[in-house]
Design a protein around this motif. Structure first.
Motif, PDB file in Angstrom:
ATOM      1  N   LYS A  26       0.834  -1.203   0.000  1.00  0.00           N
ATOM      2  CA  LYS A  26       0.000   0.000   0.000  1.00  0.00           C
ATOM      3  C   LYS A  26       0.875   1.262   0.000  1.00  0.00           C
ATOM      4  CE  LYS A  26      -4.042  -1.968   2.297  1.00  0.00           C
ATOM      5  NZ  LYS A  26      -4.848  -1.973   3.546  1.00  0.00           N
ATOM      6  N   ILE A  27       2.032   1.164   0.606  1.00  0.00           N
ATOM      7  CA  ILE A  27       2.952   2.300   0.687  1.00  0.00           C
ATOM      8  C   ILE A  27       3.482   2.666  -0.704  1.00  0.00           C
ATOM      9  CG2 ILE A  27       5.195   3.085   1.622  1.00  0.00           C
ATOM     10  CD1 ILE A  27       2.912   2.882   3.694  1.00  0.00           C
ATOM     11  N   ILE A  28       3.802   1.663  -1.518  1.00  0.00           N
ATOM     12  CA  ILE A  28       4.380   1.957  -2.840  1.00  0.00           C
ATOM     13  C   ILE A  28       3.324   2.192  -3.906  1.00  0.00           C
ATOM     14  CG2 ILE A  28       6.528   0.742  -2.340  1.00  0.00           C
ATOM     15  CD1 ILE A  28       5.501  -1.484  -4.272  1.00  0.00           C
ATOM     16  N   LYS A  29       2.069   1.970  -3.551  1.00  0.00           N
ATOM     17  CA  LYS A  29       0.988   2.097  -4.531  1.00  0.00           C
ATOM     18  C   LYS A  29       0.970   3.471  -5.197  1.00  0.00           C
ATOM     19  CE  LYS A  29      -3.791   0.733  -5.071  1.00  0.00           C
ATOM     20  NZ  LYS A  29      -4.978   0.216  -4.436  1.00  0.00           N
ATOM     21  N   ASN A  30       1.223   4.512  -4.441  1.00  0.00           N
ATOM     22  CA  ASN A  30       1.189   5.872  -4.977  1.00  0.00           C
ATOM     23  C   ASN A  30       2.577   6.425  -5.281  1.00  0.00           C
ATOM     24  OD1 ASN A  30      -1.667   5.991  -4.752  1.00  0.00           O
ATOM     25  ND2 ASN A  30      -1.456   6.436  -2.569  1.00  0.00           N
ATOM     26  N   ASP A  32       6.442   5.874  -7.589  1.00  0.00           N
ATOM     27  CA  ASP A  32       6.891   5.538  -8.947  1.00  0.00           C
ATOM     28  C   ASP A  32       7.590   4.176  -8.986  1.00  0.00           C
ATOM     29  OD1 ASP A  32       9.042   6.418  -7.448  1.00  0.00           O
ATOM     30  OD2 ASP A  32       9.985   7.521  -9.088  1.00  0.00           O
ATOM     31  N   ILE A  33       7.368   3.356  -7.957  1.00  0.00           N
ATOM     32  CA  ILE A  33       8.018   2.043  -7.888  1.00  0.00           C
ATOM     33  C   ILE A  33       6.990   0.949  -8.148  1.00  0.00           C
ATOM     34  CG2 ILE A  33       9.231   0.418  -6.382  1.00  0.00           C
ATOM     35  CD1 ILE A  33      10.354   2.766  -4.883  1.00  0.00           C
ATOM     36  N   SER A  34       7.324   0.047  -9.068  1.00  0.00           N
ATOM     37  CA  SER A  34       6.454  -1.102  -9.352  1.00  0.00           C
ATOM     38  C   SER A  34       6.742  -2.208  -8.337  1.00  0.00           C
ATOM     39  CB  SER A  34       6.724  -1.619 -10.763  1.00  0.00           C
ATOM     40  OG  SER A  34       7.993  -2.253 -10.816  1.00  0.00           O
ATOM     41  N   PRO A  35       5.830  -3.176  -8.192  1.00  0.00           N
ATOM     42  CA  PRO A  35       6.104  -4.304  -7.302  1.00  0.00           C
ATOM     43  C   PRO A  35       7.402  -5.040  -7.658  1.00  0.00           C
ATOM     44  CG  PRO A  35       3.781  -4.238  -7.800  1.00  0.00           C
ATOM     45  CD  PRO A  35       4.441  -3.199  -8.681  1.00  0.00           C
ATOM     46  N   ALA A  36       7.684  -5.205  -8.943  1.00  0.00           N
ATOM     47  CA  ALA A  36       8.922  -5.889  -9.351  1.00  0.00           C
ATOM     48  C   ALA A  36      10.148  -5.077  -8.942  1.00  0.00           C
ATOM     49  CB  ALA A  36       8.921  -6.135 -10.856  1.00  0.00           C
ATOM     50  N   GLN A  37      10.073  -3.765  -9.093  1.00  0.00           N
ATOM     51  CA  GLN A  37      11.184  -2.913  -8.673  1.00  0.00           C
ATOM     52  C   GLN A  37      11.357  -2.968  -7.158  1.00  0.00           C
ATOM     53  OE1 GLN A  37       9.643   0.668 -10.441  1.00  0.00           O
ATOM     54  NE2 GLN A  37      11.125   0.606 -12.118  1.00  0.00           N
ATOM     55  N   PHE A  38      10.234  -3.018  -6.453  1.00  0.00           N
ATOM     56  CA  PHE A  38      10.291  -3.116  -4.998  1.00  0.00           C
ATOM     57  C   PHE A  38      10.971  -4.415  -4.573  1.00  0.00           C
ATOM     58  CE2 PHE A  38       8.588  -4.361  -0.874  1.00  0.00           C
ATOM     59  CZ  PHE A  38       8.972  -3.261  -0.120  1.00  0.00           C
ATOM     60  N   ASP A  39      10.630  -5.517  -5.236  1.00  0.00           N
ATOM     61  CA  ASP A  39      11.274  -6.802  -4.927  1.00  0.00           C
ATOM     62  C   ASP A  39      12.788  -6.707  -5.111  1.00  0.00           C
ATOM     63  OD1 ASP A  39       8.803  -7.906  -4.349  1.00  0.00           O
ATOM     64  OD2 ASP A  39       8.597  -8.904  -6.302  1.00  0.00           O
ATOM     65  N   LEU A  40      13.207  -6.030  -6.163  1.00  0.00           N
ATOM     66  CA  LEU A  40      14.641  -5.859  -6.411  1.00  0.00           C
ATOM     67  C   LEU A  40      15.278  -5.032  -5.293  1.00  0.00           C
ATOM     68  CD1 LEU A  40      16.218  -5.117  -9.848  1.00  0.00           C
ATOM     69  CD2 LEU A  40      17.110  -4.088  -7.786  1.00  0.00           C
ATOM     70  N   LEU A  41      14.628  -3.938  -4.907  1.00  0.00           N
ATOM     71  CA  LEU A  41      15.156  -3.116  -3.807  1.00  0.00           C
ATOM     72  C   LEU A  41      15.279  -3.918  -2.515  1.00  0.00           C
ATOM     73  CD1 LEU A  41      13.328   0.329  -4.232  1.00  0.00           C
ATOM     74  CD2 LEU A  41      15.748  -0.172  -4.620  1.00  0.00           C
ATOM     75  N   GLN A  42      14.293  -4.775  -2.250  1.00  0.00           N
ATOM     76  CA  GLN A  42      14.345  -5.605  -1.038  1.00  0.00           C
ATOM     77  C   GLN A  42      15.569  -6.514  -1.027  1.00  0.00           C
ATOM     78  OE1 GLN A  42      10.425  -6.865   1.074  1.00  0.00           O
ATOM     79  NE2 GLN A  42      10.206  -7.365  -1.083  1.00  0.00           N
ATOM     80  N   ILE A  43      15.885  -7.074  -2.184  1.00  0.00           N
ATOM     81  CA  ILE A  43      17.066  -7.943  -2.272  1.00  0.00           C
ATOM     82  C   ILE A  43      18.309  -7.170  -1.844  1.00  0.00           C
ATOM     83  CG2 ILE A  43      18.617  -9.125  -3.898  1.00  0.00           C
ATOM     84  CD1 ILE A  43      16.005  -9.933  -5.426  1.00  0.00           C
TER      85      ILE A  43
END
Length: 147
Positions: A26-30, A32-43
Motif C-alpha cells: 500500500k505504501i508503494i501504490k502511490n 513511482d516504484i512497481s512491485p517488481a522494482q520493490f522486490d529488487l530493492l528488497q534484495i
C-alpha cells in the motif's frame, strides 16, 4: 485426509504472507516504484550489493528484464551502479538512502499492521513461540534438502 491437511497448511501460510505483503505494498501504490522494482530493492536492502546476474537469479527473471528494472530505479535515484575498482567489467548494484527509505516505510507499515493483529490475540507470546519454532523447522527442512 493427510494431504488435505498439508494443503490447508500451505494455503494458510501463503494467505498470511500475501496479506502482509499487500499491507506493505500500500505504501508503494502511490509511488513511482512497481512491485517488481520493490522486490529488487528488497534484495539489495536485506542481502547487500549484488551483481545483475545474481539479482536475476534470485528474482527468477532474465538479465535483460533485471537490467530494465535496475535502469529505471537508478534513474529515479533508488539505487546506483558501482564499478569494481579491480575489474572494470564487474558492476555491483547498491541501494541508495532513497531506496532504503522506501523499504523502511514499507516495513514500518507492515509492523503497524502486525501490531494490530497481535493486539487482538489473547496470548501473543505463545503464537510468537510457535511461529519461531515453525521458522526453525522450515530452515531445517531446507538445509536437509540441500545435502
Amino acid at each position: 485426509m493427510e494431504k488435505t491437511r498439508v494443503q490447508n497448511f500451505e494455503k494458510i501460510i501463503r494467505d498470511i504472507c500475501f496479506k502482509v505483503k499487500v499491507e506493505g505494498r500500500k505504501i508503494i501504490k502511490n509511488s513511482d516504484i512497481s512491485p517488481a522494482q520493490f522486490d529488487l530493492l528488497q534484495i539489495l536492502y536485506f542481502r547487500g550489493p549484488k551483481r545483475v546476474t545474481d539479482i536475476s537469479l534470485i528474482l527468477g527473471i532474465t538479465k535483460s528484464t533485471t537490467t530494465g528494472l535496475i535502469n529505471r530505479l537508478e534513474a529515479s535515484g533508488y539505487l546506483e551502479k558501482v564499478k569494481d575498482k579491480r575489474d572494470k567489467r564487474v558492476t555491483t548494484i547498491t541501494i541508495t538512502e532513497k531506496g532504503k527509505n522506501v523499504i523502511d516505510e514499507v516495513i514500518k507499515a507492515r509492523v503497524e499492521f502486525m501490531q494490530k493483529v497481535l493486539d487482538k490475540m489473547k496470548k501473543p507470546e505463545e503464537v510468537m513461540d510457535r511461529l519461531e519454532c515453525l521458522d526453525k523447522m522450515i530452515n531445517e527442512v531446507r538445509e536437509n534438502e540441500k545435502e
